[in-house]
Design a protein around this motif. Structure first.
Motif, mmCIF file in Angstrom:
data_model
loop_
_atom_site.group_PDB
_atom_site.id
_atom_site.type_symbol
_atom_site.label_atom_id
_atom_site.label_comp_id
_atom_site.label_asym_id
_atom_site.label_seq_id
_atom_site.Cartn_x
_atom_site.Cartn_y
_atom_site.Cartn_z
ATOM 1 N N UNK A 101 0.854 -1.214 0.000
ATOM 2 C CA UNK A 101 0.000 0.000 0.000
ATOM 3 C C UNK A 101 0.878 1.248 0.000
ATOM 4 N N UNK A 102 0.506 2.147 -0.848
ATOM 5 C CA UNK A 102 1.319 3.353 -1.033
ATOM 6 C C UNK A 102 0.809 4.467 -0.107
ATOM 7 N N UNK A 103 1.682 4.988 0.769
ATOM 8 C CA UNK A 103 1.199 6.051 1.653
ATOM 9 C C UNK A 103 1.029 7.382 0.905
ATOM 10 N N UNK B 105 3.290 11.552 17.654
ATOM 11 C CA UNK B 105 2.385 10.674 16.911
ATOM 12 C C UNK B 105 2.984 10.361 15.540
ATOM 13 N N UNK B 106 2.961 9.083 15.162
ATOM 14 C CA UNK B 106 3.434 8.672 13.837
ATOM 15 C C UNK B 106 2.417 7.739 13.199
ATOM 16 N N UNK B 107 2.085 7.965 11.957
ATOM 17 C CA UNK B 107 1.220 7.040 11.210
ATOM 18 C C UNK B 107 1.257 7.381 9.720
ATOM 19 N N UNK B 108 0.759 6.449 8.904
ATOM 20 C CA UNK B 108 0.613 6.715 7.471
ATOM 21 C C UNK B 108 -0.859 6.598 7.097
ATOM 22 N N UNK B 109 -1.261 7.369 6.087
ATOM 23 C CA UNK B 109 -2.573 7.161 5.490
ATOM 24 C C UNK B 109 -2.305 6.664 4.086
ATOM 25 N N UNK B 110 -2.973 5.546 3.715
ATOM 26 C CA UNK B 110 -2.700 4.962 2.397
ATOM 27 C C UNK B 110 -3.589 5.576 1.329
ATOM 28 N N UNK C 31 -8.770 9.805 -1.480
ATOM 29 C CA UNK C 31 -8.476 9.335 -0.135
ATOM 30 C C UNK C 31 -9.284 10.206 0.828
ATOM 31 N N UNK C 32 -9.923 9.598 1.834
ATOM 32 C CA UNK C 32 -10.722 10.366 2.787
ATOM 33 C C UNK C 32 -10.132 10.265 4.186
ATOM 34 N N UNK C 33 -10.011 11.411 4.845
ATOM 35 C CA UNK C 33 -9.566 11.418 6.233
ATOM 36 C C UNK C 33 -10.625 12.154 7.021
ATOM 37 N N UNK D 221 -11.890 2.201 6.415
ATOM 38 C CA UNK D 221 -11.009 1.065 6.192
ATOM 39 C C UNK D 221 -10.126 0.868 7.408
ATOM 40 N N UNK D 222 -9.650 1.983 7.966
ATOM 41 C CA UNK D 222 -8.843 1.901 9.188
ATOM 42 C C UNK D 222 -9.262 2.996 10.146
#
Lengths: 368, 249
Positions: free
Chosen positions: B1-3, B27-32, B191-193, B207-208
Motif C-alpha cells: 500500500x502506497x502512503x 504521533x506517527x502514522x501513514x494514510x494509504x 483518499x478520505x480522512x 477502512x482503518x
C-alpha cells in the motif's frame, strides 16, 4: 505563487466584499449618509472659543496712539480661566505679502498691520485704516479675532479696519468639512475592515478561505482594494453633498486629496487588521474600536481648532494620525495648498500606514 | 500500500497563559492512498489539532508531515490545491447564494469557469440542492449547509478529502446522504480522512480507524481487527477499552 495569481485572487476577494456590501442595505446607506448628517448638524450647531492664538503686530508707527493700541491688545486677557486669548508678538517693517505667508505657514492666526502715519492721523482726527489679516481657514479663531479688533477700535473712533480675506469668505462649515472627511475615512476604514474580519473569524469564513490555495497577502490586498474604492467614493460623495447642501468651497486639487486619502486609508485598513487580530468576534471588536477611535474624534480638532484646546489635549492630538490627515485636508481643501505645505503630514501618515500594515500582515494568521 | 500522508514523530505544543499544553505528543502514522481513514477519541485527544496540521492550517512544533510527498512546513502552498477540506464549522457567506459561495471557492481554487459551472450544477443536483441554488445560505438548515460545504470542498477535484465531524448534529436522512457521498468520492479514487464522535460512522465507513487519547495515538487498525484484539462486540467498546470511562474536560 506568482504575482499574477495573487492579484487575480485579491480581485476575487475584493469582488466578494463588494457583493456582500451591496446586500447589506442597512450598512450601505448609513455609510454614506452618516458623514453628511454630521456636516449638516455640527455645521449649523457648533461654534468654538480661542485660547493663546498667536498674533503678530507689525507696528511701523512710533506715536502714542499706536503704542496705546498695542498695549491694549497685549494686556487683553479672555474670560476663560484667566488664560489670555492671544499670545502677541511684535515686529515692524513687514510687507502684507510677507505677513500673508506667515499665516499660510500657520505661524500666526492673525497679523495686524499698523501704518507709519497711524498716530499722526489719530492726533489730527483724520480718518485712517488698519489692516487685519486672519487665518480664515480657522473660522472660529479668525471670527473671534476680527470681532475683538472691531470692538477695540470702536473706542478709538475714526479708524477703518480692513480685513482682507486670504482664503475667500469662509464659514465654520468650510472648516468642518475637510475634518469630517478625514474622520469619516478613518473611522470607516478601521471599522469596516476590522469588523468584517472579526465577523469572518466568528462565522469561520476567514479560516475557510485561508484553507484554499489563496495567500494571506491576496486576502489582505483584496480587502485593501475594496476599502480604497469604498472610502474614496465616500469622500467624493461627501464633498459633493457639502457643496450642494451647505455651499462648501473646494479650493484645492482633487488629485492631492486622493493621495492623502489613499495613504490614510491604507493606515486605517492596517489598523483595522491589527485590531481584529486581537479579538475573536464582532462585539469585542466594536468595543475595542470605540476605545481607539473615539478619542481621535474629539481630540484631533475635527470640530474645533487645536489652538483652542488645553496643552495636554494638544499633546495627545499630536500622537494621533487623524490630526495630520485633518491638517493636510484643510491645507488642501481650504487653503488650496500643494504637496510642499503638507509634506510633514504626508510623511507621518505614510509612517502610520507602513507601521500598521506591516504589523497587520504579521498578525494576520492563517491559523484558526 | 502506497502512503499518501506520512506522519513522523508529530508534536504540537500550545502556550496559553503561561501554561504549556502538549496537544499532540509524538504521533506517527501513514494514510494509504485510496483508503477511508477515521480518527476517533475523546474531547481534547488531539484529533482536531492533528487535523489542522494535516490540512496546513497550523504548523507542527516538531516532527514531519508529508502530504502527497510535500512537506507541510515548507511546501504548504503545494499541498493546498491537492486537498479538499470540509471544516467542522460550516463556513459559508450568509449573504451569498449557494451558487455564489461555490463559485467563490471554485475561483479561489482556480477551477476553469466552464468546468466549474458544469460541476456546480452536477453536484447541486446530486445533493438535492438545485432548487435552493440561488437562495442566500444564511437561511439554510444545518443539513443543507453540510451538503453545500462538501461540494465546496470537491469542486477542484482534490486527491485527499479532509472531513471534520461529517455528521455531527445532522438528522439520520442527511447522515445517510453524507455517507453515500463519502463512499462515492472514495470510489472515484479520493483518499478520505475524517474525524468523528460516532462509532457507528467509523465502523461503517472506515477502512482503518485511529484511536487518539491525551495527544497520543493509542491504536490504529481496521475496525474488525480492533474489535477482535480487544474482545469487543463493537467500536464503542473498543473506544472505552483504549480511552477509559473517565469524562474529559
Amino acid at each position: 505563487m506568482t504575482i499574477r495569481t495573487e492579484l487575480r485572487d485579491s480581485l476575487i476577494v475584493a469582488k466578494k466584499e463588494f457583493k456582500i456590501l451591496s446586500r447589506k442595505k442597512a450598512l450601505v446607506i448609513p455609510l454614506f449618509l452618516f458623514p453628511i448628517i454630521m456636516i449638516v448638524f455640527f455645521g449649523y450647531g457648533m461654534g468654538g472659543t480661542v485660547k493663546n492664538a498667536p498674533i503678530l503686530i507689525v507696528n511701523d508707527d512710533t506715536g502714542r496712539a499706536s503704542s496705546f493700541l498695542v498695549q491694549e491688545i497685549g494686556n487683553y486677557s479672555g474670560k476663560y480661566d484667566g488664560n489670555p486669548m492671544f499670545s502677541v508678538t511684535y515686529t515692524k517693517d513687514m510687507s502684507q505679502s510677507e505677513a500673508e505667508s506667515k499665516i499660510d505657514a500657520g505661524i500666526y492666526k492673525g497679523v495686524l498691520l499698523i501704518p507709519h502715519d497711524y498716530s499722526d492721523s489719530i492726533a489730527k482726527n483724520e480718518s485712517t485704516s488698519l489692516t487685519l489679516l486672519t487665518d480664515s481657514s480657522d473660522t472660529t479663531t479668525s471670527g473671534i479675532i476680527v470681532n475683538f479688533m472691531k470692538q477695540l477700535l470702536a473706542k478709538t473712533g475714526s479708524v477703518i479696519l480692513n480685513v482682507p480675506n486670504i482664503y475667500g469668505n469662509l464659514e465654520y462649515l468650510d472648516f468642518l468639512t475637510p475634518g469630517i472627511i478625514a474622520l469619516t475615512v478613518f473611522m470607516g476604514s478601521v471599522a469596516t475592515t476590522g469588523s468584517a474580519i472579526a465577523g469572518e473569524k466568528e462565522d469561520g469564513t476567514l479560516v475557510r478561505m485561508l484553507m484554499t490555495p489563496v495567500s494571506k497577502r491576496s486576502v489582505i490586498l483584496g480587502k485593501t482594494i475594496y476599502q480604497l474604492i469604498l472610502q474614496l467614493a465616500r469622500a467624493v460623495v461627501l464633498i459633493f453633498a457639502a457643496y450642494l447642501l451647505v455651499g462648501f468651497h473646494m479650493n484645492g486639487s482633487w488629485l492631492i486629496i486622493a493621495l492623502v486619502l489613499v495613504i490614510f486609508t491604507l493606515g486605517g485598513v492596517g489598523m483595522g487588521i491589527v485590531m481584529s487580530s486581537r479579538v475573536e468576534d464582532m462585539e469585542s471588536f466594536f468595543q475595542l474600536n470605540m476605545l481607539v477611535t473615539m478619542p481621535s474624534m474629539f481630540v484631533t480638532g475635527v470640530f474645533f481648532p487645536l489652538s483652542s484646546v488645553p496643552n495636554w489635549m494638544r499633546y495627545i492630538a499630536y500622537c494621533l494620525p487623524l490630526t495630520y490627515a485633518i491638517d493636510a485636508m484643510r491645507a488642501i481643501m481650504i487653503k488650496g495648498q500643494g504637496l510642499n505645505a503638507i509634506s510633514t503630514d504626508l510623511i507621518i501618515l505614510s509612517l502610520f500606514a507602513i507601521v500598521t500594515f506591516t504589523l497587520g500582515v504579521h498578525l494576520f494568521r492563517r491559523e484558526a | 500500500m502506497e502512503p499518501i500522508i506520512e506522519v513522523k514523530n508529530l508534536v504540537k505544543v500550545f502556550h496559553s497563559r503561561g501554561r504549556k499544553i502538549t496537544a499532540v505528543n509524538d504521533v506517527s502514522f501513514d494514510v494509504f492512498k485510496g483508503e477511508i481513514f477515521g480518527m476517533i477519541g475523546p474531547n481534547g485527544a488531539g484529533k482536531s489539532t492533528t487535523f489542522s496540521m494535516l490540512t496546513t492550517l497550523i504548523k507542527p512544533t516538531s516532527g514531519i508531515i508529508k502530504v502527497s510527498g510535500f512537506d507541510v512546513d515548507k511546501q504548504d502552498d503545494k499541498i493546498r490545491p491537492l486537498i479538499g477540506i470540509v471544516p467542522q464549522k460550516l463556513s459559508l457567506y450568509p449573504l451569498l447564494t449557494a451558487r455564489e459561495n461555490l463559485e467563490l471557492m471554485g475561483n479561489l481554487y482556480n477551477v476553469p469557469k466552464n468546468v466549474m459551472e458544469e460541476k456546480i450544477d452536477y453536484y447541486l443536483e446530486l445533493v438535492g440542492l438545485e432548487a435552493s441554488a440561488d437562495r442566500y445560505t444564511g437561511g439554510f438548515s444545518g443539513g443543507m449547509k453540510q451538503r453545500l460545504s462538501v461540494i465546496a470542498a470537491v469542486l477542484h477535484d482534490p486527491q485527499i478529502l479532509f472531513w471534520d465531524e461529517p455528521s455531527t448534529g445532522l438528522d439520520p436522512q442527511t447522515r445517510s446522504v453524507i455517507w453515500k457521498l463519502a463512499r462515492k468520492f472514495n470510489d472515484e479514487g479520493k483518499t478520505l480522512v475524517f474525524t468523528t464522535h460516532y462509532m457507528e460512522e467509523a465502523d461503517n465507513l472506515c477502512d482503518r480507524v485511529a484511536v487518539m487519547d491525551s495527544g497520543k495515538m493509542v491504536a490504529l487498525d481496521n475496525p474488525e481487527s480492533l474489535k477482535e484484539s480487544t474482545g469487543s462486540a463493537n467500536l464503542e467498546e473498543v473506544f472505552v477499552h483504549f480511552t477509559g470511562e473517565e469524562v474529559r474536560d
